[in-house]
Design a protein around this motif. Structure first.
Motif, PDB file in Angstrom:
ATOM      1  N   ALA A  21       0.831  -1.205   0.000  1.00 13.05           N
ATOM      2  CA  ALA A  21       0.000   0.000   0.000  1.00 13.05           C
ATOM      3  C   ALA A  21       0.866   1.256   0.000  1.00 13.05           C
ATOM      4  CB  ALA A  21      -0.924  -0.010   1.222  1.00 13.05           C
ATOM      5  N   LEU A  22       1.987   1.237   0.730  1.00  5.91           N
ATOM      6  CA  LEU A  22       2.875   2.401   0.775  1.00  5.91           C
ATOM      7  C   LEU A  22       3.521   2.659  -0.585  1.00  5.91           C
ATOM      8  CD1 LEU A  22       4.585   1.891   4.251  1.00  5.91           C
ATOM      9  CD2 LEU A  22       3.041   3.744   3.597  1.00  5.91           C
ATOM     10  N   VAL A  23       3.898   1.591  -1.283  1.00  9.84           N
ATOM     11  CA  VAL A  23       4.470   1.761  -2.625  1.00  9.84           C
ATOM     12  C   VAL A  23       3.455   2.422  -3.544  1.00  9.84           C
ATOM     13  CG1 VAL A  23       5.284   0.551  -4.685  1.00  9.84           C
ATOM     14  CG2 VAL A  23       6.115  -0.138  -2.436  1.00  9.84           C
ATOM     15  N   ASP A  24       2.198   1.971  -3.482  1.00 11.54           N
ATOM     16  CA  ASP A  24       1.159   2.563  -4.323  1.00 11.54           C
ATOM     17  C   ASP A  24       0.873   4.014  -3.939  1.00 11.54           C
ATOM     18  OD1 ASP A  24       0.603   0.488  -6.109  1.00 11.54           O
ATOM     19  OD2 ASP A  24      -0.658  -0.539  -4.655  1.00 11.54           O
ATOM     20  N   ARG A  25       1.039   4.338  -2.686  1.00  8.05           N
ATOM     21  CA  ARG A  25       0.722   5.687  -2.220  1.00  8.05           C
ATOM     22  C   ARG A  25       1.894   6.666  -2.414  1.00  8.05           C
ATOM     23  NH1 ARG A  25      -3.246   8.105   0.256  1.00  8.05           N
ATOM     24  NH2 ARG A  25      -2.850   9.931   1.546  1.00  8.05           N
ATOM     25  N   ILE A  26       3.110   6.229  -2.099  1.00  7.90           N
ATOM     26  CA  ILE A  26       4.267   7.113  -2.121  1.00  7.90           C
ATOM     27  C   ILE A  26       5.059   6.993  -3.423  1.00  7.90           C
ATOM     28  CG2 ILE A  26       6.425   7.677  -0.930  1.00  7.90           C
ATOM     29  CD1 ILE A  26       5.148   6.643   1.643  1.00  7.90           C
ATOM     30  N   GLY A  27       5.061   5.802  -3.999  1.00  7.60           N
ATOM     31  CA  GLY A  27       5.807   5.576  -5.227  1.00  7.60           C
ATOM     32  C   GLY A  27       7.034   4.710  -4.994  1.00  7.60           C
ATOM     33  N   PRO A  28       7.436   3.907  -5.997  1.00  6.87           N
ATOM     34  CA  PRO A  28       8.560   2.978  -5.828  1.00  6.87           C
ATOM     35  C   PRO A  28       9.911   3.660  -5.682  1.00  6.87           C
ATOM     36  CG  PRO A  28       7.724   2.912  -8.081  1.00  6.87           C
ATOM     37  CD  PRO A  28       6.750   3.720  -7.280  1.00  6.87           C
ATOM     38  N   ARG A  29      10.069   4.881  -6.216  1.00  4.75           N
ATOM     39  CA  ARG A  29      11.383   5.535  -6.099  1.00  4.75           C
ATOM     40  C   ARG A  29      11.776   5.698  -4.640  1.00  4.75           C
ATOM     41  NH1 ARG A  29      13.486  11.157  -5.981  1.00  4.75           N
ATOM     42  NH2 ARG A  29      15.637  11.025  -6.726  1.00  4.75           N
ATOM     43  N   TRP A  30      10.875   6.225  -3.825  1.00  2.00           N
ATOM     44  CA  TRP A  30      11.196   6.475  -2.429  1.00  2.00           C
ATOM     45  C   TRP A  30      11.172   5.204  -1.587  1.00  2.00           C
ATOM     46  CZ3 TRP A  30      13.631  10.654  -1.258  1.00  2.00           C
ATOM     47  CH2 TRP A  30      13.465  11.804  -2.051  1.00  2.00           C
ATOM     48  N   LEU A  31      10.180   4.314  -1.851  1.00  2.00           N
ATOM     49  CA  LEU A  31      10.087   3.108  -1.017  1.00  2.00           C
ATOM     50  C   LEU A  31      11.250   2.156  -1.259  1.00  2.00           C
ATOM     51  CD1 LEU A  31       8.060   2.022   1.117  1.00  2.00           C
ATOM     52  CD2 LEU A  31       7.391   4.116  -0.032  1.00  2.00           C
ATOM     53  N   LEU A  32      11.577   1.899  -2.528  1.00  5.27           N
ATOM     54  CA  LEU A  32      12.681   0.982  -2.801  1.00  5.27           C
ATOM     55  C   LEU A  32      14.011   1.618  -2.405  1.00  5.27           C
ATOM     56  CD1 LEU A  32      13.877  -1.619  -3.764  1.00  5.27           C
ATOM     57  CD2 LEU A  32      13.673  -0.823  -6.132  1.00  5.27           C
ATOM     58  N   GLY A  33      14.167   2.925  -2.656  1.00  6.63           N
ATOM     59  CA  GLY A  33      15.398   3.596  -2.266  1.00  6.63           C
ATOM     60  C   GLY A  33      15.621   3.556  -0.762  1.00  6.63           C
ATOM     61  N   PHE A  34      14.559   3.834  -0.004  1.00  8.73           N
ATOM     62  CA  PHE A  34      14.654   3.781   1.452  1.00  8.73           C
ATOM     63  C   PHE A  34      14.913   2.347   1.912  1.00  8.73           C
ATOM     64  CE2 PHE A  34      12.527   3.327   5.648  1.00  8.73           C
ATOM     65  CZ  PHE A  34      13.321   4.190   6.373  1.00  8.73           C
ATOM     66  N   GLY A  35      14.230   1.378   1.273  1.00  6.81           N
ATOM     67  CA  GLY A  35      14.434  -0.023   1.627  1.00  6.81           C
ATOM     68  C   GLY A  35      15.868  -0.465   1.393  1.00  6.81           C
ATOM     69  N   LEU A  36      16.475  -0.017   0.284  1.00 10.24           N
ATOM     70  CA  LEU A  36      17.878  -0.347   0.004  1.00 10.24           C
ATOM     71  C   LEU A  36      18.802   0.127   1.121  1.00 10.24           C
ATOM     72  CD1 LEU A  36      18.133   0.369  -3.824  1.00 10.24           C
ATOM     73  CD2 LEU A  36      19.196  -1.588  -2.702  1.00 10.24           C
ATOM     74  N   VAL A  37      18.571   1.349   1.589  1.00 10.28           N
ATOM     75  CA  VAL A  37      19.408   1.893   2.667  1.00 10.28           C
ATOM     76  C   VAL A  37      19.235   1.073   3.938  1.00 10.28           C
ATOM     77  CG1 VAL A  37      19.798   3.889   4.162  1.00 10.28           C
ATOM     78  CG2 VAL A  37      19.419   4.219   1.698  1.00 10.28           C
ATOM     79  N   VAL A  38      17.971   0.785   4.306  1.00 12.21           N
ATOM     80  CA  VAL A  38      17.691   0.050   5.542  1.00 12.21           C
ATOM     81  C   VAL A  38      18.282  -1.351   5.485  1.00 12.21           C
ATOM     82  CG1 VAL A  38      15.863  -0.966   6.967  1.00 12.21           C
ATOM     83  CG2 VAL A  38      15.633   1.376   6.124  1.00 12.21           C
ATOM     84  N   TRP A  39      18.036  -2.079   4.369  1.00  9.62           N
ATOM     85  CA  TRP A  39      18.510  -3.466   4.347  1.00  9.62           C
ATOM     86  C   TRP A  39      20.036  -3.537   4.243  1.00  9.62           C
ATOM     87  CZ3 TRP A  39      16.334  -3.884  -1.145  1.00  9.62           C
ATOM     88  CH2 TRP A  39      17.293  -4.270  -2.074  1.00  9.62           C
ATOM     89  N   SER A  40      20.657  -2.554   3.601  1.00 12.24           N
ATOM     90  CA  SER A  40      22.114  -2.565   3.491  1.00 12.24           C
ATOM     91  C   SER A  40      22.770  -2.305   4.844  1.00 12.24           C
ATOM     92  CB  SER A  40      22.569  -1.522   2.471  1.00 12.24           C
ATOM     93  OG  SER A  40      22.040  -1.821   1.190  1.00 12.24           O
ATOM     94  N   LEU A  41      22.212  -1.365   5.612  1.00 11.82           N
ATOM     95  CA  LEU A  41      22.722  -1.116   6.956  1.00 11.82           C
ATOM     96  C   LEU A  41      22.501  -2.334   7.858  1.00 11.82           C
ATOM     97  CD1 LEU A  41      21.580   2.589   7.513  1.00 11.82           C
ATOM     98  CD2 LEU A  41      23.899   1.762   7.022  1.00 11.82           C
TER      99      LEU A  41
END
Length: 439
Positions: free
Chosen positions: A77-97
């Motif tokens: 739901a967040l991807v549909d609401r905010i968009g994949p650019r921000w959700l996937l980008g933020f997810g990359l940072v979180v999972w990499s850390l």
């Protein structure tokens, strides 16, 4: 509706955006699965260094799957609401850390938290990829790009033992986590720098017509609300995809988590032969994902229903998984068994690619990531249960009944797709007020 047999070529600016998006999804997907596989590759070294029991290692192996599965529902739901650019980008940072912090773990508890955080961070990857494909590709050309981004998972799985074992042996298991975590942060920077979600107001008439080709409802999707997300569960299509993907991922994850142990314990292969043998089926899976995407587009262009054609591709692949698992479990010859397992993993990744392509066809335009994430939630509940149930059955009896049980679960999943997934979920039933695509 446009001619189902003819697909217009992409305008130059759209084609460039498609190429950038797919390249970034492929790279991030490979890193995603390298990070997942680091724990399995470094299993023995971690247990020896931290003094962990087999039971504690089992908890570590499952911690990722549970947090990943549970996060699918809100993330879609967040991807549909905010968009994949921000959700996937933020997810990359979180999972990499989280991945890098695993390399710094000094205790079992710290490691469990790192694995849970890894599951949370990686949750946006596939829902975001599904939304990217639905944003940048027309309805009847989504199978091939879906196959491409799905092929990253078996490719990453196949590369993990080949690449990460070098780091573990040459340096230490800690460096395997730290290096892959750093790689993810680099990918995050590149993703933010290069990828953009489309804005209809900035597209030309030709570009809008290309993206809308094949759609019955060409109005732009709105940002999804909770009521609209919840309404997906009132459709049989949603439940068919959730239950069906449970069966598909359950059987796939039996091999994903237990294949090296199965080949060693049940097939009595040496450790050296097991490492090579366990990589072969996943390279087949890489080819399967790519082939399925192309084949799914081919039959969809010749069909009157994109949903039915993509669903049929899933069902056929899953039934093939069932058929080849049986002789793979019962064959006396290791060569025959490995050949059958390779076919199963080829078909498992074909089924996965087709399932994500189905999500882009069956979902309302405003809720592509939401429906894909719900389907993925069902799949990773199966993925979380598969290693535990398989281990219990194998311990009590042997791997043969465990594999046959997994085949039965996959068969039930195939029937769920066939019986329940019949038509797309319409946008208008949710009362969506149309607005521009998310920025």
């Amino acid at each position: 509706m446009t001619d189902t047999s003819i697909q217009p070529s992409a305008p130059p600016r759209i084609r460039r955006a498609q190429q950038i998006a797919l390249a970034l999804l492929m790279v991030s997907g490979v890193v995603n699965y390298l990070d997942r596989g680091t724990l399995a590759v470094a299993n023995a070294s971690i247990r020896a260094d931290l003094g962990l029991s087999l039971g504690q290692m089992g908890v570590l192996l499952s911690a990722f799957s549970w947090s990943y599965a549970l996060c699918q529902l809100p993330v879609g739901a967040l991807v549909d609401r905010i968009g994949p650019r921000w959700l996937l980008g933020f997810g990359l940072v979180v999972w990499s850390l989280a991945q890098a912090s695993g390399g710094l773990a000094a205790s079992f508890g710290w490691f469990v938290i790192a694995r849970i955080a890894l599951g949370i961070g990686e949750a946006p990857q596939f829902p975001s990829a599904a939304r990217v494909v639905s944003n940048w590709f027309p309805l009847r050309a989504r199978g091939t790009p879906t196959g491409i981004f799905n092929s990253a998972s078996p490719l990453g799985t196949a590369l993990a033992p080949l690449l990460l074992s070098i780091l573990v042996v040459s340096f230490s298991w800690r460096w395997a986590f730290i290096v892959t975590g750093a790689a993810g942060l680099i990918v995050a920077i590149v993703w933010f720098a290069l990828y953009r979600d489309p804005l209809r107001a900035q597209l030309s008439t030709q570009e809008v017509q290309y993206l809308d080709a094949g759609k019955e409802d060409v109005a732009a999707p709105s940002k999804v609300t909770f009521a609209e997300w919840r309404s997906l569960f009132s459709h049989g299509t949603t439940w068919g995809m959730l239950i069906g993907f449970f069966g598909s991922v359950y059987l796939n994850w039996v091999y994903l988590t237990w294949l090296p142990g199965y080949l060693t314990a049940e097939r009595h292969m040496s450790l050296m032969h097991t490492g090579i043998a366990a990589s072969i089926p996943f390279f087949c899976g890489f080819i399967g994902a790519l082939t399925a995407g192309w084949f799914s587009d081919l039959i969809t262009r010749k069909s009157s229903s994109a949903v039915v054609s993509r669903r049929n591709a899933v069902v056929i692949a899953m039934l093939g998984m069932v058929v080849f698992t049986i002789p793979g479990a019962l064959a006396q010859s290791n060569t025959v068994a490995l050949a059958c397992i390779s076919v199963v993993i080829f078909l498992a990744n074909a089924a996965s690619a087709s399932s994500w392509a189905l999500a882009t066809a069956a979902a309302p335009p405003s809720r592509v990531a939401s429906l894909g994430a719900i389907q993925n939630f069902g799949g990773f509940i199966g993925g979380a249960l598969a290693p535990v149930v398989t281990g219990f059955i194998a311990q009590k009896w042997s791997f043969v009944p465990a594999l046959l049980f997994a085949a039965a679960v996959a068969f039930v999943g195939a029937m769920a797709y066939l019986v329940l997934v019949k038509k797309p979920i319409p946008e208008q039933e949710a009362g969506v007020a149309h607005a521009p695509l998310p920025a």
